[in-house]
Enzyme design. Structure first.
Site, mmCIF file in Angstrom:
data_model
loop_
_atom_site.group_PDB
_atom_site.id
_atom_site.type_symbol
_atom_site.label_atom_id
_atom_site.label_comp_id
_atom_site.label_asym_id
_atom_site.label_seq_id
_atom_site.Cartn_x
_atom_site.Cartn_y
_atom_site.Cartn_z
ATOM 1 C CG HIS A 1 -0.291 0.421 2.510
ATOM 2 N ND1 HIS A 1 -0.234 1.727 2.940
ATOM 3 C CD2 HIS A 1 0.339 -0.313 3.458
ATOM 4 C CE1 HIS A 1 0.387 1.779 4.099
ATOM 5 N NE2 HIS A 1 0.747 0.562 4.439
ATOM 6 C CB CYS A 2 1.198 4.244 -1.801
ATOM 7 S SG CYS A 2 -0.319 4.436 -2.771
ATOM 8 C CB ILE A 3 -0.326 8.184 0.748
ATOM 9 C CG1 ILE A 3 1.164 8.444 1.004
ATOM 10 C CG2 ILE A 3 -1.160 9.153 1.569
ATOM 11 C CD1 ILE A 3 1.610 9.837 0.630
ATOM 12 N NE ARG B 1 -3.466 5.919 -6.039
ATOM 13 C CZ ARG B 1 -3.312 6.306 -7.282
ATOM 14 N NH1 ARG B 1 -3.101 5.402 -8.222
ATOM 15 N NH2 ARG B 1 -3.346 7.577 -7.606
#
Length: 638
Positions: A25-27, A29
């Site tokens: 995951h990123c910020i 998504r």
């Protein structure tokens, strides 16, 4: 597990955990690497209340969640059992990806895990510089030194952290990667470059290098690898190949320590002798190239980077710019890419504020407040996918406004001098080591202008009044229909011929626990699913294995043929029913081949549940018994 059910629904609709190679995951998504994206139910995912949208980019299937994605990610790991498969390196079908998609996937996998901490430490360093510039304390005090150590530590020792993430991404031993990175920033070696050299290589060229030490007689070109990114990525890539080769040839009984022993013994000297110098020269050339573009026209560069940053984010292309920006800070001490993109978040905030004031639609007013707060702090995806893209005009205004902010920063020479926070927290990163200058004020002016201009343009031009008026009429009609459909007592008839079972006997936690609704399970003996009620088809899964119907009185019925049959991708199922169709009780909905589904290894037991169970005081279900089409299986009482 607050998000356990959401995690289950997401995993089911990306094709099941068997279809997942990896997830990170990123910020905002969840980034899935799927074996077959065709098995994912994209439209179903997009329509989930807790999912903002779904994107496909860089070889990844991206489910956009919002600011609480870390909590959802933990739930997905727990539900799917993906703890040991999150690096993105296992079982990846590389042949299905293009070269560019592979590059974006590698870069995002390496840098995404570090960005949160990198932003945090950058913020600490930025505020430390700001407080010195404001005269709150001097840069000789212990307070400054300790805060500077916190702010500098991660970026100075960046090769160690990237050694971990890149080795993990390439499928190697994470700690071997860290050891390679630690060797690159080993202080004793960096101190050997002082004093008179033994001799000089490449004299008279741009690659002229003094030699201070040798390894087995081979000259070693000592470089400064602190804060560097390219050398460690290349070194871990080669190191992974070496590790896998040694793992094949070394006996299992001594593999645990001899594989890392020989890997480090080869890759570290090789990095200092060849990989490191070549990668450093490449980094310098890359830095000079991007600086040349900026010097050519700072205004045009600001217009393009600022104006198109939102588009880059949409397609995941910004990951290709992140290492360039970090490299620029390492090589030149400053970067314009990270500076110009800060215009986008404030433009988004202004546009969303304009939507909040101008629109009459309740759903956009509700979404605008949290989206505005997120954008102020640099996270624009909730606004992008929840508001600006669906409304179209605000998205175009965001691009126009962002380009204006980029131009202002280009004119005033704004640059980022460190990695740091997003949105307003990114302002301290624009403070030059020499103190507050015109570049910093350029960032302040650009961000303020973006907020104001974005608001004004959206307020006057961002809402299509004619279209909104029509949508409001439709919403009123839908509300009237909903009010008309007040739940009443309902009898639900059997859609199948077979054996009724208790729902709790199903080997599926979502159904057996009653989380998806109360009802019964039926093991069918004939491959036909009839409508158990009269009403409107509210959902038909693309894989044809499940269907939802809303009765005329408001009861919501879900029928799910078999367990995990979504994996069949519609094979062995056929239907002509579409979402929105009117169906009558006893009408044929779906035909399916029981024997072939069983041969494929899937249980055929079929739950029939009431998903809006909370609207009924009492729900009576049939006991275990053989049943024919049309038999009474559920009674609902208000």
């Amino acid at each position: 597990m607050k998000y356990e059910q959401l995690a289950k629904d997401i995993i089911e609709n990306v094709g099941g955990k068997e279809n997942v190679n990896s997830v990170v995951h990123c910020i905002t998504r969840l980034r899935f690497k799927l074996k077959d994206e065709g098995k994912a139910n994209t439209e179903v995912l997009k329509n989930m209340d807790d999912v903002i949208t779904v994107m496909k980019s860089g070889g990844q299937y991206q489910v956009v969640i919002g600011n609480h994605v870390p909590d959802v990610y933990k739930a997905v790991l727990g539900v799917g059992g993906f703890e040991s498969n999150t690096s993105g390196s296992e079982n990846v079908q590389e042949e299905s990806q293009g070269l560019f998609n592979k590059f974006i996937d590698i870069i995002s996998g390496i840098f995404a895990p570090t960005l949160g901490v990198l932003a945090a430490t950058g913020m600490i360093k930025g505020f430390n510089a700001l407080f010195v510039a404001l005269g709150l304390y001097a840069n000789t005090t212990g307070t400054y030194q300790i805060l500077n150590a916190v702010g500098d530590a991660l970026f100075y020792f960046f090769p160690i952290f990237l050694g971990y993430t890149s080795m993990k991404k390439f499928g190697g031993n994470h700690f071997i990667g860290m050891a390679i990175g630690a060797a690159l920033v080993y202080p004793t070696l960096s101190g050997l470059s002082s004093g008179d050299p033994l001799y000089t290589l490449f004299t008279g060229t741009i690659f002229e290098s003094p030699i201070h030490i040798t390894f087995l007689g081979i000259p070693v070109i000592l470089m400064s690898y602190s804060s560097s990114v390219i050398p460690i990525i290349l070194a871990t890539y080669v190191g992974t190949k070496l590790e896998k080769w040694f793992a094949k040839v070394i006996p299992d009984v001594v593999k645990n320590f001899l594989v890392p022993f020989f890997t480090l013994l080869v890759i570290v000297p090789l990095t200092f002798i060849v990989i490191g110098p070549v990668a450093t020269w490449l980094g310098k050339l890359l830095g000079e190239g991007t600086l040349w573009v900026y010097d050519l026209s700072p205004i045009l560069t600001g217009l393009v980077v600022g104006g198109l940053w939102q588009v880059f984010v949409m397609f995941g292309l910004h990951w290709g710019l992140v290492p360039i920006a970090i490299n620029n800070i390492s090589v030149h001490g400053s970067d314009y890419i990270l500076a110009f993109n800060s215009a986008t978040s404030m433009a988004t905030a202004g546009v969303v504020l304009g939507v909040l004031v101008a629109t009459k639609q309740k759903k956009y007013k509700t979404l605008s407040i949290p989206a505005f707060i997120s954008a102020i702090f640099g996270v624009s995806e909730p606004a992008l996918y929840g508001i600006t893209l669906p409304l179209k005009r605000p998205f175009i205004i965001t691009l126009i406004t962002s380009s204006i902010g980029g131009c202002i920063m280009g004119i005033m020479g704004t640059k980022a001098y460190m990695m740091g926070g997003l949105g307003v927290f990114g302002l301290p990163t624009k403070i030059s080591p020499d103190g507050i200058d015109m570049g910093f004020w350029g960032a302040v002016i650009a961000m303020a202008a973006n907020l104001i201009v974005g608001f004004i343009l959206t307020y006057f031009f961002g809402i299509d009044k004619k279209k909104e008026k029509e949508e409001l009429k439709q919403n009123v009609k839908a509300q009237q229909v909903q009010e008309k459909n007040v739940p009443t007592d309902v009898v639900i008839f059997s859609p199948l011929k077979g054996e009724v079972k208790n729902l709790s006997d199903i080997d599926d936690a979502a159904f057996s626990s009653g989380l998806l609704g109360k009802g019964v399970a039926i093991t069918p003996t004939e491959g036909k699913l009839m409508s158990p009620v009269s009403g409107i088809v509210s959902a038909v899964f693309p894989t044809k294995h499940a269907i939802g119907i809303t009765t005329d009185s408001g009861a919501e019925i879900l029928m799910h043929i078999g367990m995990d049959t979504v994996q069949l991708g519609g094979k062995f199922f056929s239907t002509n029913i579409k979402q929105g169709d009117r169906v009558e009780q006893g009408q044929l909905l779906i035909e399916f081949d029981i024997e072939k589904i069983k041969e494929a290894g899937y249980p055929i037991v079929t739950p029939v549940v009431v998903t809006n169970q909370d609207q009924y005081k009492e729900i009576k279900v049939a006991n275990e018994q053989p049943i024919d089409f049309g038999g009474n299986i559920i009674s609902l009482h208000v």
